[in-house]
Design a protein around this motif. Structure first.
Motif, PDB file in Angstrom:
ATOM      1  N   LEU A  11       0.816  -1.213   0.000  1.00 59.16           N
ATOM      2  CA  LEU A  11       0.000   0.000   0.000  1.00 59.16           C
ATOM      3  C   LEU A  11       0.854   1.270   0.000  1.00 59.16           C
ATOM      4  O   LEU A  11       0.680   2.154  -0.839  1.00 59.16           O
ATOM      5  CB  LEU A  11      -0.942  -0.026   1.216  1.00 59.16           C
ATOM      6  CG  LEU A  11      -1.930   1.114   1.343  1.00 59.16           C
ATOM      7  CD1 LEU A  11      -2.812   1.225   0.108  1.00 59.16           C
ATOM      8  CD2 LEU A  11      -2.796   0.927   2.593  1.00 59.16           C
ATOM      9  N   GLY A  12       1.801   1.355   0.933  1.00 55.04           N
ATOM     10  CA  GLY A  12       2.549   2.604   1.092  1.00 55.04           C
ATOM     11  C   GLY A  12       3.968   2.586   0.567  1.00 55.04           C
ATOM     12  O   GLY A  12       4.611   3.629   0.476  1.00 55.04           O
ATOM     13  N   CYS A  15       6.804  -0.237   4.224  1.00 55.69           N
ATOM     14  CA  CYS A  15       6.974  -1.345   5.192  1.00 55.69           C
ATOM     15  C   CYS A  15       7.252  -2.679   4.502  1.00 55.69           C
ATOM     16  O   CYS A  15       8.347  -3.229   4.609  1.00 55.69           O
ATOM     17  CB  CYS A  15       5.734  -1.476   6.081  1.00 55.69           C
ATOM     18  SG  CYS A  15       5.447  -0.046   7.143  1.00 55.69           S
ATOM     19  N   ARG A  16       6.245  -3.230   3.805  1.00 57.25           N
ATOM     20  CA  ARG A  16       6.371  -4.597   3.297  1.00 57.25           C
ATOM     21  C   ARG A  16       7.165  -4.703   1.997  1.00 57.25           C
ATOM     22  O   ARG A  16       8.102  -5.514   1.908  1.00 57.25           O
ATOM     23  CB  ARG A  16       4.964  -5.197   3.081  1.00 57.25           C
ATOM     24  CG  ARG A  16       4.214  -5.438   4.363  1.00 57.25           C
ATOM     25  CD  ARG A  16       2.736  -5.704   4.120  1.00 57.25           C
ATOM     26  NE  ARG A  16       2.046  -4.490   3.670  1.00 57.25           N
ATOM     27  CZ  ARG A  16       0.782  -4.428   3.318  1.00 57.25           C
ATOM     28  NH1 ARG A  16       0.052  -5.532   3.318  1.00 57.25           N
ATOM     29  NH2 ARG A  16       0.239  -3.281   2.951  1.00 57.25           N
ATOM     30  N   HIS A  46       3.860   8.421   0.601  1.00 58.49           N
ATOM     31  CA  HIS A  46       5.225   8.384   1.133  1.00 58.49           C
ATOM     32  C   HIS A  46       6.277   8.510   0.032  1.00 58.49           C
ATOM     33  O   HIS A  46       7.451   8.197   0.271  1.00 58.49           O
ATOM     34  CB  HIS A  46       5.431   7.087   1.920  1.00 58.49           C
ATOM     35  CG  HIS A  46       4.556   6.999   3.117  1.00 58.49           C
ATOM     36  ND1 HIS A  46       4.827   7.667   4.289  1.00 58.49           N
ATOM     37  CD2 HIS A  46       3.373   6.364   3.318  1.00 58.49           C
ATOM     38  CE1 HIS A  46       3.866   7.431   5.160  1.00 58.49           C
ATOM     39  NE2 HIS A  46       2.972   6.638   4.596  1.00 58.49           N
TER      40      HIS A  46
END
Ligand code: 4NP
Length: 157
Positions: A11-12, A15-16, A46
């Motif tokens: 999504l952003g 993180c993953r 981001h």
């Protein structure tokens, strides 16, 4: 080894998917890998940022440096540019399917489904703690190992 270009998507993109990119890059570092390896986010909130400090720390614990990565949003050109576009969760996959032209739909897959034939989401750890980031790392590491094994033996498609 087959060396498809791969875009990891969450999504952003803080993180993953930066962890997935870092782990996969690390695992293939001893190979002659011709394909591009990258990550991107469904959202652009981001864009330009480094990965979340918790992802950077988690990777660092395993000897992987992802601190120089910078977030970016998925763009239309990605669908033609990458052989494989692997979504971290089914929501991300749905968004990609809505964005991609018909001729590139077959490049879109759920990461776990493609890597390990399991229909599980890599859960968003953003509102979690270290335990959630560790769990994400473990899932991504086993998935990326499976990708490497797959490309050592099978033609991707
Ligand atoms: P990611 O985690 O998709 O794994 O990078 C998230 C990071 C930021 C946000 C959501 C998920 N956010 O809403 O800003």
């Amino acid at each position: 080894m087959n060396t498809p270009s791969i875009l990891f998507v969450c999504l952003g993109n803080i993180c993953r998917s930066p962890l997935a990119e870092g782990i996969y890059r690390h695992l293939v570092s001893a190979e002659t890998y011709a394909g591009q390896i990258a990550s991107a986010g469904i959202g652009g909130w981001h864009a330009g940022d480094p990965p979340d400090r918790r992802s950077i720390e988690t990777a660092r614990q395993y000897g992987i440096d992802i601190s120089t990565q910078r977030a970016r949003q998925v763009k239309q050109q990605d669908f033609a540019a990458f052989d494989l576009i692997l979504a971290m969760d089914s929501s991300n996959l749905g968004r990609l399917q809505a964005l991609a032209p018909r001729e590139y739909q077959d490049r879109l897959h759920l990461f776990s489904r493609y890597a390990t034939s399991t229909d599980v989401d890599v859960p968003d750890p953003y509102y979690g703690g270290q335990a959630e980031f560790d769990a994400v790392y473990t899932m991504l590491f086993s998935g990326c190992k499976a990708l490497v094994a797959k490309f050592a033996t099978e033609r991707f498609s």
